[in-house]
Design an enzyme around this catalytic site. Sequence first.
Site, PDB file in Angstrom:
ATOM      1  N   GLY A  13     -17.789  -3.579 -13.750  1.00 41.98           N
ATOM      2  CA  GLY A  13     -17.941  -5.160 -13.251  1.00 41.98           C
ATOM      3  C   GLY A  13     -16.448  -5.023 -11.969  1.00 41.98           C
ATOM      4  N   SER A  14     -16.389  -3.946 -11.370  1.00 44.72           N
ATOM      5  CA  SER A  14     -15.376  -4.403 -10.014  1.00 44.72           C
ATOM      6  C   SER A  14     -15.661  -5.940 -10.068  1.00 44.72           C
ATOM      7  CB  SER A  14     -16.046  -3.375  -8.905  1.00 44.72           C
ATOM      8  OG  SER A  14     -17.364  -3.269  -9.054  1.00 44.72           O
ATOM      9  N   ASN A  15     -16.810  -6.086  -9.375  1.00 45.11           N
ATOM     10  CA  ASN A  15     -16.690  -7.685  -9.315  1.00 45.11           C
ATOM     11  C   ASN A  15     -16.185  -8.788  -9.647  1.00 45.11           C
ATOM     12  OD1 ASN A  15     -18.393  -7.665  -5.947  1.00 45.11           O
ATOM     13  ND2 ASN A  15     -19.830  -6.611  -8.212  1.00 45.11           N
ATOM     14  N   LEU A  92     -27.702  -7.677 -16.048  1.00 47.26           N
ATOM     15  CA  LEU A  92     -29.220  -7.109 -15.803  1.00 47.26           C
ATOM     16  C   LEU A  92     -29.791  -8.069 -16.484  1.00 47.26           C
ATOM     17  CD1 LEU A  92     -27.813  -3.603 -16.402  1.00 47.26           C
ATOM     18  CD2 LEU A  92     -28.450  -4.899 -13.857  1.00 47.26           C
ATOM     19  N   ASN A 109     -25.416 -15.679  -7.786  1.00 44.75           N
ATOM     20  CA  ASN A 109     -25.452 -13.863  -8.452  1.00 44.75           C
ATOM     21  C   ASN A 109     -25.165 -13.687  -7.039  1.00 44.75           C
ATOM     22  OD1 ASN A 109     -26.517 -11.734  -9.497  1.00 44.75           O
ATOM     23  ND2 ASN A 109     -28.481 -11.698  -8.347  1.00 44.75           N
ATOM     24  N   HIS A 111     -26.222  -9.448  -5.266  1.00 44.80           N
ATOM     25  CA  HIS A 111     -27.439  -8.475  -5.262  1.00 44.80           C
ATOM     26  C   HIS A 111     -26.580  -7.798  -4.163  1.00 44.80           C
ATOM     27  CE1 HIS A 111     -31.143  -6.249  -5.799  1.00 44.80           C
ATOM     28  NE2 HIS A 111     -31.184  -6.969  -4.640  1.00 44.80           N
ATOM     29  N   GLU A 181     -19.061  -6.464  -0.763  1.00 44.42           N
ATOM     30  CA  GLU A 181     -19.407  -6.748  -2.231  1.00 44.42           C
ATOM     31  C   GLU A 181     -17.747  -7.634  -2.883  1.00 44.42           C
ATOM     32  OE1 GLU A 181     -21.781  -6.066  -5.174  1.00 44.42           O
ATOM     33  OE2 GLU A 181     -22.853  -4.800  -4.190  1.00 44.42           O
TER      34      GLU A 181
HETATM   35  C1  GRF Z   1     -23.599  -5.023  -7.778  1.00 42.65           C
HETATM   36  O1  GRF Z   1     -23.500  -3.862  -6.806  1.00 42.65           O
HETATM   37  C2  GRF Z   1     -24.190  -6.321  -8.119  1.00 42.65           C
HETATM   38  O2  GRF Z   1     -24.646  -6.572  -6.671  1.00 42.65           O
HETATM   39  C3  GRF Z   1     -24.669  -5.575  -8.386  1.00 42.65           C
HETATM   40  O3  GRF Z   1     -24.444  -4.843  -9.761  1.00 42.65           O
HETATM   41  C4  GRF Z   1     -23.167  -4.584  -9.198  1.00 42.65           C
HETATM   42  C5  GRF Z   1     -22.469  -4.598 -10.442  1.00 42.65           C
HETATM   43  O4  GRF Z   1     -20.956  -3.494 -10.222  1.00 42.65           O
HETATM   44  N1  GRF Z   1     -25.704  -6.992  -8.980  1.00 42.65           N
HETATM   45  P1  GRF Z   1     -19.768  -4.433 -10.855  1.00 42.65           P
HETATM   46  O5  GRF Z   1     -19.890  -4.564 -12.655  1.00 42.65           O
HETATM   47  O6  GRF Z   1     -19.188  -5.832 -10.463  1.00 42.65           O
HETATM   48  O7  GRF Z   1     -19.484  -2.560 -10.704  1.00 42.65           O
END
Ligand code: GRF
Length: 198
Positions: A13-15, A92, A109, A111, A181
Site C-alpha cells: 500500500g505504498s501508493n 491483484l 489503475n 501500472h 508512481e
Molecule cells: C505498484 O507497483 C503498482 O503499480 C502495481 O502494484 C504495486 C503496488 O505497490 N499495480 P504498493 O502496494 O502501492 O506499494
Amino acid sequence: MLNNIAVFVSGGGSNLGALIDAISSGIIKNAHIKLVVASKQGIFALKRAENAAIESAVYEKSKYESNSQMFEEIIKVLKEKEIDLIVLAGYLNILTPNIVQAFSGRIINIHPSLIPSYCGDGFYGMRVHEAAIADGAKISGATVHFVDEGTDTGEIIMQKEVAIQEGDTAETLQKRVLEVEHKLLPLAVDYILNRRDK
Ligand code: GRF
C-alpha cells in the site's frame, strides 16, 4: 464538493500512503478516501488505513461462489458510501464486468511500466520489472489509466518514464519506478477530480 474515493489494495500500500499524504498536503484537492478495499487480511495497506483512520473492508475471493458475486457485494457498499472514484493501487484481482460497468469511467489503475509495454495478463508485481530487465530495455516507467473490461487496456491518463541503468535488477528498477508512481498517481487523481473537462 468533496469527492469520495475508494482505494483497492492487495499489498504494502505504498501508493495508498502516497494518496493519503497528497490529500493532507493539498496536492489532491477536494478529495476524501472514504474506504479501503483489500483482497486479503494481514497486508500492510490495512495498517496504513487504520493509522490514517480510514475505514477498510476485506473481500476474499475464496468466500464467494464467483468473483462476480464478490464484486456485486462490493458495488453495493461503494454505492451506499457514494463513492465517486475507485483507485486500484496494487489490487491483484481482475475486476469483473459488473463493477467496471457500474463505475464506468470512474475506475483508474496504476501500472509499473509504460503501457503498452509489459502489461496485460501475467504482468504484475515483480514480473513486470523482470521482463523489462530480461529484454535489455533502456526505458520503463509508470502509467495511470482508466480501467475497462480488458487487462491494462483502458485509456491512458498519465505516464512517466524511468531510465533503466546499467546493473539494474528487477528490485532496483521496481524501487525507482515506485518513487515515480508515488508522484504520478496523486497528480492523475487530482487531474481527474479537479482539472479534466467534465
Ligand atoms: C505498484 O507497483 C503498482 O503499480 C502495481 O502494484 C504495486 C503496488 O505497490 N499495480 P504498493 O502496494 O502501492 O506499494
